[in-house]
Design a protein around this motif. Structure first.
Motif, PDB file in Angstrom:
ATOM      1  N   GLY A 318       2.074   2.152  -8.833  1.00  0.00           N
ATOM      2  CA  GLY A 318       1.041   2.808  -9.617  1.00  0.00           C
ATOM      3  C   GLY A 318       1.584   3.991 -10.391  1.00  0.00           C
ATOM      4  N   VAL A 319       0.921   4.331 -11.484  1.00  0.00           N
ATOM      5  CA  VAL A 319       1.312   5.477 -12.288  1.00  0.00           C
ATOM      6  C   VAL A 319       0.052   6.165 -12.795  1.00  0.00           C
ATOM      7  CG1 VAL A 319       1.543   4.061 -14.379  1.00  0.00           C
ATOM      8  CG2 VAL A 319       2.678   6.285 -14.257  1.00  0.00           C
ATOM      9  N   ARG A 320       0.022   7.487 -12.700  1.00  0.00           N
ATOM     10  CA  ARG A 320      -1.120   8.260 -13.174  1.00  0.00           C
ATOM     11  C   ARG A 320      -0.626   9.621 -13.650  1.00  0.00           C
ATOM     12  NH1 ARG A 320      -2.579   8.353  -7.282  1.00  0.00           N
ATOM     13  NH2 ARG A 320      -1.641  10.264  -6.449  1.00  0.00           N
ATOM     14  N   THR A 321      -1.467  10.327 -14.373  1.00  0.00           N
ATOM     15  CA  THR A 321      -1.126  11.675 -14.806  1.00  0.00           C
ATOM     16  C   THR A 321      -0.929  12.572 -13.585  1.00  0.00           C
ATOM     17  OG1 THR A 321      -2.556  11.341 -16.734  1.00  0.00           O
ATOM     18  CG2 THR A 321      -1.814  13.585 -16.295  1.00  0.00           C
ATOM     19  N   SER A 322       0.125  13.349 -13.593  1.00  0.00           N
ATOM     20  CA  SER A 322       0.374  14.283 -12.498  1.00  0.00           C
ATOM     21  C   SER A 322      -0.786  15.261 -12.363  1.00  0.00           C
ATOM     22  CB  SER A 322       1.676  15.048 -12.757  1.00  0.00           C
ATOM     23  OG  SER A 322       1.771  16.182 -11.927  1.00  0.00           O
ATOM     24  N   LYS A 323      -1.235  15.487 -11.118  1.00  0.00           N
ATOM     25  CA  LYS A 323      -2.348  16.410 -10.885  1.00  0.00           C
ATOM     26  C   LYS A 323      -1.996  17.824 -11.339  1.00  0.00           C
ATOM     27  CE  LYS A 323      -4.471  13.867  -7.054  1.00  0.00           C
ATOM     28  NZ  LYS A 323      -4.855  13.899  -5.620  1.00  0.00           N
ATOM     29  N   THR A 324      -0.741  18.211 -11.133  1.00  0.00           N
ATOM     30  CA  THR A 324      -0.309  19.542 -11.573  1.00  0.00           C
ATOM     31  C   THR A 324      -0.395  19.663 -13.082  1.00  0.00           C
ATOM     32  OG1 THR A 324       1.213  19.687  -9.697  1.00  0.00           O
ATOM     33  CG2 THR A 324       1.585  21.200 -11.527  1.00  0.00           C
ATOM     34  N   ARG A 325       0.083  18.632 -13.789  1.00  0.00           N
ATOM     35  CA  ARG A 325       0.034  18.651 -15.243  1.00  0.00           C
ATOM     36  C   ARG A 325      -1.408  18.599 -15.750  1.00  0.00           C
ATOM     37  NH1 ARG A 325       4.122  17.178 -18.758  1.00  0.00           N
ATOM     38  NH2 ARG A 325       5.475  17.876 -17.036  1.00  0.00           N
ATOM     39  N   LEU A 326      -2.239  17.790 -15.094  1.00  0.00           N
ATOM     40  CA  LEU A 326      -3.639  17.664 -15.512  1.00  0.00           C
ATOM     41  C   LEU A 326      -4.386  18.984 -15.321  1.00  0.00           C
ATOM     42  CD1 LEU A 326      -5.766  15.673 -16.578  1.00  0.00           C
ATOM     43  CD2 LEU A 326      -6.371  15.190 -14.197  1.00  0.00           C
ATOM     44  N   LYS A 327      -4.129  19.656 -14.205  1.00  0.00           N
ATOM     45  CA  LYS A 327      -4.778  20.943 -13.946  1.00  0.00           C
ATOM     46  C   LYS A 327      -4.401  21.974 -15.004  1.00  0.00           C
ATOM     47  CE  LYS A 327      -5.209  24.560 -10.409  1.00  0.00           C
ATOM     48  NZ  LYS A 327      -4.786  24.993  -9.049  1.00  0.00           N
ATOM     49  N   ALA A 328      -3.106  22.008 -15.356  1.00  0.00           N
ATOM     50  CA  ALA A 328      -2.648  22.945 -16.373  1.00  0.00           C
ATOM     51  C   ALA A 328      -3.294  22.641 -17.717  1.00  0.00           C
ATOM     52  CB  ALA A 328      -1.131  22.889 -16.485  1.00  0.00           C
ATOM     53  N   LYS A 329      -3.448  21.365 -18.052  1.00  0.00           N
ATOM     54  CA  LYS A 329      -4.063  20.988 -19.325  1.00  0.00           C
ATOM     55  C   LYS A 329      -5.539  21.373 -19.361  1.00  0.00           C
ATOM     56  CE  LYS A 329      -1.248  17.348 -21.323  1.00  0.00           C
ATOM     57  NZ  LYS A 329      -1.428  17.860 -22.702  1.00  0.00           N
ATOM     58  N   LYS A 330      -6.217  21.215 -18.237  1.00  0.00           N
ATOM     59  CA  LYS A 330      -7.629  21.586 -18.183  1.00  0.00           C
ATOM     60  C   LYS A 330      -7.804  23.090 -18.350  1.00  0.00           C
ATOM     61  CE  LYS A 330      -9.428  17.714 -15.453  1.00  0.00           C
ATOM     62  NZ  LYS A 330     -10.053  17.307 -14.169  1.00  0.00           N
TER      63      LYS A 330
END
Length: 426
Positions: A318-330
């Motif tokens: 599986g592959v998904r957006t990194s939670k760390t990266r997603l949090k920073a983007k939000k």
């Protein structure tokens, strides 16, 4: 220009060391580099922009070439600035003066043509016709089809700030015999940085932001890592071993755990020899692949890779957006909308649509649709809240907002095929 590039690549294939490169930095190539520069880029310590330099372009280029021939040209210190990273820390950037950008751009192109014929296939970052998505395809294809059971996830601590100048020059001298060309590379390395009114010396590192820094970083890691893995590590360790690198981010994939443990120990010694260290908190070995019951995952290039299953019960990476990266983007989205409280709504929606398309162009890979919608819904909700916080205006009904939103903003969709295309290294 294209014919000169092909000629240099041909010479690089033919000869072990290349000579007489300085004549390629001339009025013609410098003017071509001037045309490639973007107008809105930040200026260096001298404050000169593209438009200002271009007003007397012929005279400025002629004077620059003259100074380079007499070796009186010396790069100015870069202007130090900082941008936020996904982990909350700040990334230092060095912005060269405009004239230095031109010289670096031409020299960087020369180096790229030379080393494109010498770099290993395992290297992807800052190379023509190669992207982070090619790395994703390779990782997916390797773990899905090869005998991979363990992944060594490693991180080099402050790589761009710790490149050893002496070693880098030795690597370049191995392939380039033009001492004058190397002399100018050395000048760029030691030109220093201005932080406010203070000038700081640079006895190591290649400042991020310079046009020549990416290819120099690739040359350094080509000798420190790529060749070592291909010619030493794979030949001394048993079992199947796979390796891929994008800029200073890389992973190693192994068939056997004991080989991964041994490789980690040798990796630390190898990096230490060239003035580099691994970030201990980000370096580990984890079971990955068809190991039963493992729930481990690892982050690479802004994505999280994890073990999962298809609807039919078969193994799937599986592959998904990194939670760390997603949090920073939000967090960045929230901050940006706060700055738009007094701006026209149509302009805000148009820019939000452009940003979301860019997000989908990178993160819109197979298997990541849920995270795409997660981010899309957050941006839409944050935008709606921002609109209804603006003073002197009544609240905008949700149905009216959605009509405006849907007009300017496209729905998220998968834009990158990583499952069915055969990767370069397979």
């Amino acid at each position: 220009m294209l014919s000169e590039s092909k000629d240099l690549r041909c010479l690089s294939r033919k000869f072990a060391r290349l000579q007489t490169l300085m004549h390629r930095i001339n009025g013609k190539t410098l003017k071509a580099e001037h045309r490639r520069q973007e107008r809105r880029k930040a200026s260096g310590v001298d404050g000169v922009t593209k438009d200002e330099y271009g007003k007397r372009l012929d005279e400025n280029i002629a004077e620059l070439v003259k100074r380079m021939k007499t070796f009186s040209y010396r790069p100015q210190p870069v202007r130090r600035t900082y941008i936020p990273k996904a982990n909350g820390k700040m990334r230092p950037l060095g912005i060269p003066s405009y004239e230095d950008k031109l010289v670096q751009g031409v020299m960087g192109g020369i180096l790229s043509d030379i080393y494109e014929e010498r770099f290993c296939d395992s290297s992807y970052g800052f190379r023509p016709n190669r992207s982070a998505h090619d790395v994703l395809r390779y990782v997916d294809h390797t773990i899905m089809t090869k005998k991979v059971n363990y992944v060594l996830e490693a991180d080099i601590k402050g790589f761009f700030d710790n490149v050893d100048h002496e070693w880098l020059m030795k690597f370049l001298e191995h392939d380039i015999a033009d001492k004058n060309f190397l002399r100018y590379i050395k000048r760029f390395l030691i030109c220093g940085a201005m932080e406010g009114t203070e000038r700081r010396k640079s006895d190591k590192g290649t400042p991020q932001g310079g046009l020549i820094s990416p290819v120099l970083a690739n040359v350094y890691l080509h000798y420190v890592l790529d060749l070592w893995v291909e010619k030493a590590l794979k030949k001394t360790l048993k079992g199947e071993i796979y390796y891929v690198r994008y800029a200073d981010d890389f992973i190693l994939m192994f068939q056997y755990e004991r080989q991964a443990v041994k490789a980690m120990s040798e990796l630390k010694a190898r990096l230490g020899k060239f003035g580099l260290d691994v970030a201990e908190e980000k370096t580990r070995i984890l079971p990955m692949g068809r190991c039963e019951g493992t729930k481990e995952s690892f982050d690479f290039l802004g994505f999280t890779f994890f073990n999962t299953q298809t609807r039919g019960g078969k193994y799937r990476l599986g592959v998904r957006t990194s939670k760390t990266r997603l949090k920073a983007k939000k967090q960045a989205v929230k901050k940006w909308f706060r700055s738009r409280l007094t701006k026209p709504l149509t302009e805000t929606l148009r820019k939000a649509g452009v940003a979301l398309r860019g997000h989908c162009n990178y993160y819109g890979v197979h298997g990541n649709a849920r995270m795409l919608w997660n981010f899309y819904d957050y941006v839409r909700y944050t935008c709606y809240r921002m609109i209804n916080r603006r003073g002197r205006q009544g609240k905008l009904r949700r149905d009216k907002f959605l009509r405006k939103w849907n007009f300017y903003v496209d729905m998220p969709r998968v834009t990158v095929e990583i499952w069915n295309q055969r990767p370069m290294l397979a």
